[in-house]
Write an enzyme that holds these catalytic residues in place. Sequence first.
Site, PDB file in Angstrom:
ATOM      1  N   SER A 144       0.850  -1.191   0.000  1.00  0.00           N
ATOM      2  CA  SER A 144       0.000   0.000   0.000  1.00  0.00           C
ATOM      3  C   SER A 144       0.884   1.238   0.000  1.00  0.00           C
ATOM      4  CB  SER A 144      -0.892   0.021   1.247  1.00  0.00           C
ATOM      5  OG  SER A 144      -1.550   1.263   1.393  1.00  0.00           O
ATOM      6  N   TYR A 157      -1.965  -0.649  10.521  1.00  0.00           N
ATOM      7  CA  TYR A 157      -2.087  -0.913   9.084  1.00  0.00           C
ATOM      8  C   TYR A 157      -0.878  -0.386   8.323  1.00  0.00           C
ATOM      9  CZ  TYR A 157      -3.757  -0.787   4.294  1.00  0.00           C
ATOM     10  OH  TYR A 157      -3.869  -0.956   2.936  1.00  0.00           O
TER      11      TYR A 157
END
Length: 262
Positions: A144, A157
């Site tokens: 990501s 995350y």
Amino acid sequence: MRTLESGSTTLITGASSGIGRAFAQRIAAAGGDLVLVARREGVLMQLAGDLERRHSVRVSVIAHDLDGPDAGRALAEKVAERGIAVDALINNAGLGIHGDLGTAPLAAATTQIAVNVTALTTLTALLLPPMIERGRGAIVNVASTAGFQPVPHMAVYSASKAYVLTFTRALWREVRGTGVDVLAVCPGATDTAFFDTAGDAASVGSRRTPEQVVDTALRALRAGRPSVVDGRGNALVSWLAPRLPERVAINLAERSVRPTTP
């Protein structure tokens, strides 16, 4: 790239929707067989039937939850029990939860680590050696843009995706010359079910499509790159963020996720 086409078998986690589903559709259209993994068996069965009818490929379905202490090993065992040789692995399953570590339930943190880090690492470690022995294979890990910077309110995350990015880049070098390609693809905000869990607060700006992310990944895989960021704007931000003063980068990242609580 040959490992994602006719005569190959690709295992995709998180295959029921979003980027995983887009990978499955693209690989099946190229004549590649598939092993689709996700929690929702009914959705996987529908997708498998559609791909088999449209492209005359073999599609196996394994309903499996990667949130568990040894979920990656258990999945690899299920694949081995079916006698399936995996030529390519796409670690797409991922989980992002928006919230502060000090106020969120502990399970919110441990679940993200189990899926994003532990299961991905275990599957890679177990399925890589046979690829090396055969002299061909591919591993695509979905990281990501959050992996390039610390993101307040999504601390676990962003840290987990930083792990995926660093792990994959290092692995790319380790397997060079073995015939196995390794890539980390780093999407920004993408129109997937991710935001059903993370919430719209985790997204700023327009979202890319899963198909665009797959296009980016396949081009980078052909080029032999260790990692790639999807989208020019995302690539610019990901290049810039690590070069900013630390406090500035963290503050900018915090604004990008718009916390939903005071």
